[in-house]
Structure formats: C-alpha cells, structure tokens
Design a protein around this motif. Structure first.
Motif, short mmCIF file in Angstrom:
data_model
loop_
_atom_site.label_atom_id
_atom_site.label_comp_id
_atom_site.label_asym_id
_atom_site.label_seq_id
_atom_site.Cartn_x
_atom_site.Cartn_y
_atom_site.Cartn_z
N ILE A 2 0.86 -1.17 0.00
CA ILE A 2 0.00 0.00 0.00
C ILE A 2 0.90 1.23 0.00
CG2 ILE A 2 -1.73 1.32 1.27
CD1 ILE A 2 -2.74 -1.31 2.44
N VAL A 35 -7.09 -2.65 3.59
CA VAL A 35 -6.54 -3.78 4.34
C VAL A 35 -7.58 -4.89 4.47
CG1 VAL A 35 -5.64 -4.52 6.58
CG2 VAL A 35 -4.87 -2.36 5.59
N PHE A 38 -8.04 -6.64 1.08
CA PHE A 38 -6.92 -7.54 0.82
C PHE A 38 -7.13 -8.87 1.54
CE2 PHE A 38 -3.24 -4.41 -0.28
CZ PHE A 38 -3.58 -4.48 -1.61
N ILE A 46 1.40 -7.58 4.07
CA ILE A 46 1.28 -6.25 3.47
C ILE A 46 2.37 -5.33 4.02
CG2 ILE A 46 -0.23 -4.26 3.11
CD1 ILE A 46 -2.59 -6.16 3.91
N LEU A 71 1.20 -6.60 8.97
CA LEU A 71 1.55 -5.30 8.38
C LEU A 71 2.97 -4.93 8.77
CD1 LEU A 71 -1.57 -2.98 8.88
CD2 LEU A 71 -0.50 -3.56 6.72
#
Length: 379
Positions: A2, A35, A38, A46, A71
């Motif tokens: 992202i 998010v 996804f 990610i 993340l």
C-alpha cells in the motif's frame, strides 16, 4: 504493498493534520477498507511505505493483528538531530527500497494507492495477469468522457498491451476511456527496470520507460467500485454517495435504529422526539438535544454535543464537536478547526467567526447562546 508516503497536497487542509490514507470516510480511515479487502482475497502480508506524518498510520494500524493480516512499514527518511526527516522516494522508489532491504517481493505482488476504497476481485485480476504473462498489469476503469481530464488515461492494443499514456488530457483529446486506478500487479523482475537510487514514480516514469523499451505489459478494465479521494471535494462526494446507497457494500458504522438512521453506542438521543430525516450516521457517545434539526445525508462524529435549535443538513462534523443551538451547518464539512464547503473551499472557524458556536465538546462552562440562528458558511 500500500502506497502511503505522499503528502496529499490536493487534500489540504485535512492533510496538514493527517496523512492521506487516514482520511476518514464515515469516521474510518480509507486505508482500513483496503486492508480489509486484501484480507478477503487472501492477501495477508502487506508492507506500507510511509514518510509524511508516518506515525499517524503506524500507530493506528500497528502490526495488523486486529485485521487478521501482517503489516510492516518502510519509512522513507532518517533521524536527524533527534527528529525524523522524511525523504519520499516516489512510488517505484518505495517499492525498490523494500526489495533492496529484504527481497520481500519474491512472487507476483499487488500494489495499490492508499487513498481509495475498492472492491476489485483481486483473485480474478491476478489470474488475468498471469494468463497474459506480462511483467506488469495496470487495472483500469472505464470512465465517462467528461471526467477523463481528471485522470491518467491508458491506451492499449486489441490484446490489452499498453501502447501509451496521457496524463489528465484536455477535454475531448483523450485517446481512450480507460483510466489508471493506481492498482498494479507486478512480477519481481520489474525491479530490473527501476534505477537503484533516487526518486522514481510508477505512472510517470516506470511505465513510460517500459513502453519505450517495448517491454510487454498490459492493462485491463474490470467492473468494480473505485471510490477515490484524490482532492478535497471528493471527500464529501464519496461520503454522500455511500449514504445515499450509490456505493454498494460499503460498511456503515453503528446500528440502524430507524430506517436510514445509524447510531453508535452510549448516545443520549430521543429518536421519537428528534426532528431527524436520514440518511444520518451518529457516532458513539453523542448527546443530541430534542429540538435540534438533522437532515441527511449527514455524518456526526463521536462524542459530539448538538444543542437544541441547531440545524445540521447535508454536512459532516468531526469527533468531539460542540454545535451551539444557534448554529446552522448546511453543505459543510467541519474538520477540527476548519470549515470546508463541498467544492473544496475552506476557512478556519475563527476566520468565519464560528469558533465559539462550534468548538471542542470537552470544553467546560461553554456559553449557551440565545440568538437567532447563525448559518455556518465558508463565504
């Protein structure tokens, strides 16, 4: 990946306080929906590149545990004299930094901009990309001719191979009705075409270079919802469209306590006596006095106080906003100490003389005004 490092200059003054991926749509950051989407398609590892106001993103999303994903952040900048100094690398440069540090992109990967809500079928999109066998795929969307001047236009041949780009073409000059949505699918070999140092952008530099070198890569238009907040006026247009039901499946917070009325918890509201017409979203912990007039589409943030006599119509107000009983907020967004109209014009509340009529709801001993209604206007 992202992309979250940009300053979002076209969305000022909001992005003077928060980075673009944190822009709230119905009280939730737009990046949160990315998010979650996804995760829906099995993408659960990610990385987010950050730079401008990076802590706002990293402190909110943390390690992604609450969304069921992992993340990681790639901060673009360095510590100087005890302070973080950002140095954004561009979208392709940000990808390169991640790859140079860890080799994270070891297989087909997806890159999206952090400032738009999408419901693209990533499973189908990745399958299309693999079937074509190209180095990259741009996900495009067909747009009406009178809107093409706002976007990057992509031209392809009959097989979908990219031939050329137009950045925001003048009205009537677009070579295609397919626009770049900022959603890309890449193979790891893409890094062979990104310089090892310096700023480098995907759309304006990497893709034109691939075209120049005649490297096979493709673009395809999918049918999906793409809710972009590229400029300040988009924020209300998107919010209004969602509330009117024009955007399907966008999660509306709160519980629907009456048709078109969504309300959070711990609110003090007498719905039977309140003059209210939806669609309206009321955040958690609000107190709305009987005698206020609410007309949707309308969003009221968390922990707001709306006094008797106040009028709110076709507007949104930020968390912890106190609205005086003589205030009429019509066709406006109130964000912290700014008043923004639906065309993107903005002023501070003090500049328009409304800083006492609209203030922080946590202030004690506020004056209770007893005067004729005062229209909150950005003029």
């Amino acid at each position: 990946m992202i992309l979250g490092a940009g300053k979002g200059t076209r969305v000022r003054p909001i992005t003077e306080m928060i980075p673009k991926p944190m822009i709230p749509i119905l009280r939730r950051p737009v990046m949160e929906s990315i998010v979650q989407h996804f995760k829906l398609h099995g993408i659960d590892e990610i990385v987010v590149n950050t730079c401008y106001l990076a802590a706002k993103i990293e402190d909110y999303f943390r390690d992604g545990y609450q969304y069921g994903v992992d993340l990681c952040y790639s901060y673009e900048g360095e510590m100087q004299g005890g302070k973080l100094v950002g140095k954004a690398l561009g979208s392709a440069g940000g990808m390169r930094r991640v790859q140079q540090n860890s080799g994270f992109f070891h297989d087909t990967f997806v890159v999206v901009c952090g400032d738009a809500w999408i419901d693209l079928d990533f499973t189908a999109a990745v399958a299309w990309h693999k079937q074509k066998g190209g180095l990259a795929t741009i996900i495009t969307k067909r747009m009406a001719a009178d809107t093409l001047h706002r976007y990057g236009v992509v031209q392809t041949d009959d097989q979908g191979q990219v031939l050329a780009f137009q950045e925001k073409p003048a009205t009537g000059t677009a070579v295609s009705d397919m626009v770049n949505t900022g959603i890309y699918i890449f193979e790891p070999e893409i890094f062979n075409y990104i310089p090892a140092e310096g700023e480098y952008d995907i759309g304006s530099q990497l893709f034109p270079e691939l075209v120049r070198q005649k490297i096979p890569f493709y673009a395809t238009a999918f049918e999906f919802q793409w809710v972009d907040v590229g400029q300040l006026s988009d924020i209300w247009q998107v919010t209004s469209s969602i509330l009117k039901g024009e955007v399907e499946n966008y999660p509306i917070p709160g519980r629907e306590v009456a048709p078109g009325i969504h309300m959070g918890i711990n609110c003090v509201v007498d719905l039977e006596m309140l003059d209210i017409k939806g669609p309206v979203v009321i955040g958690n912990g609000c107190r709305i006095e009987t005698g206020a007039k609410l007309r949707g589409p309308l969003v009221i943030g968390h922990n707001c106080i709306i006094e008797k006599g106040a009028v709110l119509e076709n507007s949104s107000v930020d968390d912890y906003t106190y609205v005086s009983g003589i205030a009429a907020i019509v066709d406006r967004m109130i964000f912290q100490d700014h008043c923004i109209d639906h065309f993107g014009n903005h002023f501070t509340l003090k500049e328009i003389g409304a800083h006492e009529l609209l203030c922080d709801s946590r202030i004690q001993n506020r004056q209770r005004w007893q005067s004729p209604p005062c229209l909150i206007s950005a003029k």
